[in-house]
Design a protein around this motif. Structure first.
Motif, PDB file in Angstrom:
ATOM      1  N   HIS A  97       0.844  -1.203   0.000  1.00  0.00           N
ATOM      2  CA  HIS A  97       0.000   0.000   0.000  1.00  0.00           C
ATOM      3  C   HIS A  97       0.877   1.250   0.000  1.00  0.00           C
ATOM      4  O   HIS A  97       1.947   1.263   0.607  1.00  0.00           O
TER       5      HIS A  97
ATOM      6  N   GLN B 289      -3.318   4.825   1.566  1.00  0.00           N
ATOM      7  CA  GLN B 289      -3.277   3.368   1.674  1.00  0.00           C
ATOM      8  C   GLN B 289      -4.291   2.659   0.797  1.00  0.00           C
ATOM      9  O   GLN B 289      -4.268   1.437   0.667  1.00  0.00           O
TER      10      GLN B 289
ATOM     11  N   VAL C 201      -2.807   0.647  -4.285  1.00  0.00           N
ATOM     12  CA  VAL C 201      -2.155  -0.657  -4.147  1.00  0.00           C
ATOM     13  C   VAL C 201      -1.249  -0.930  -5.341  1.00  0.00           C
ATOM     14  O   VAL C 201      -1.614  -0.656  -6.488  1.00  0.00           O
TER      15      VAL C 201
END
Length: 306
Positions: A188, A193, A196
């Motif tokens: 991440h 986050q 990806v």
């Protein structure tokens, strides 16, 4: 480690083999995977009679209905189902097989080692991209999809290992992954986050990853190497080296392999993650979901005290 051979009584062996062969044949057929999984779980959880009474219209409690419906993987969701970049068509069957794998591990039969090892090996042949001969997978092993995992011959994966194949994961032959190991193939972003990146992670032939260690996405654990207990691997472990610590460093070469192993100056592991990234594109019509409740496109800023 030297082990002794153990065999089941003849009657038990015949019954287990007949059951495994039947499930194997049904999964290899054109039959609906959902139907196969539901039938197997109805029987393993001894709920066949209750399911048939419910289907015949007999009233059941809300809890019983949820339980009986839950044997059908089409009535369940898994965390990986929410991953936006997955191949939907491939994932559909993988999800059904993963549901069977997870629910089997919740049955008492999952502790019957001889039966359970063979049952999981059979499922791996249908679920994994490649599953080698004499693959031994113990209880509590989880994965993201399953279909991005390739494993060689005579490899052992012990209890409660997590194999993240959101990217791609290759495990060689004669490898050993000890209890509690986590091997990742996705990372991440530090700031956002929800962003990806997927990678190809490899554990090469004859490598050992020992108790509770973690291998970061895009790393290579080299041939015949050892990762020590609770180590955190953030770079490539060279062949024949022993790596320990957080972050892991090479502390020595395995005895007898000094002439074959490449030297590592101060023991630091080289990170070549970027070379192994697996790019993907998200569909334009994606119905985006942010589990943190932010609007798509929001800038994530650090919190500062006034």
């Amino acid at each position: 480690m030297t082990k002794r051979h153990v065999s089941l009584p003849a009657d038990a062996e015949a019954g287990l083999r007949a059951f495994i062969d039947e499930v194997d044949e049904r999964l290899a057929s054109e039959e609906s995977t959902c139907d196969v999984v539901q039938d197997v779980l109805d029987d393993l959880f001894a709920n066949r009679d209750a399911y048939e009474r419910w289907q015949a219209g007999d009233p059941v409690s809300p809890a019983a209905r949820v339980r009986l419906q839950g044997y059908d993987p089409c009535n369940a969701t898994l965390e990986s189902e929410y991953y936006a970049e997955k191949d939907e068509e491939t994932y559909e069957r993988s999800k059904h097989l993963q549901w069977l794998w997870r629910q089997f591990d919740a049955t008492p039969m999952a502790d019957n080692v001889d039966f359970a090892l063979r049952f999981r090996a059979m499922l791996a042949n249908h679920l994994f991209a490649e599953a080698g001969e004499n693959l031994r997978i113990f209880k509590g092993v989880t994965f993201s999809y399953g279909h991005n995992i390739s494993v060689g011959d005579n490899t052992v994966i012990h209890d409660d290992v997590h194999l993240d194949d959101r990217g791609e994961l290759t495990i060689g032959s004669r490898c050993s992954l000890s209890d509690g190991v986590h091997v990742y193939s996705h990372d991440h972003d530090v700031v956002d986050q929800t962003e990806v990146r997927n990678f190809h992670t490899r554990i090469e032939d004859d490598a050992r990853v020992t108790y509770d260690a973690m291998v970061r996405a895009g790393c290579v654990v080299g041939e015949n190497s050892v990762v020590g207990a609770r180590a955190v691997v953030q770079g490539d472990v060279p062949a024949h080296h022993v790596a320990v610590g957080m972050p892991a460093r090479s502390v020595k070469v395995k005895p007898g392999y000094e002439d074959e192993a490449e030297p590592v100056g101060d023991g630091r592991l080289e990170n070549r993650q970027d070379e192994r990234e697996i790019p993907y594109e998200l569909p334009d019509d994606l119905d985006r979901f942010d589990e943190f409740g932010r609007h798509v496109g929001d800038v994530v800023t650090p919190h500062r005290e006034p």
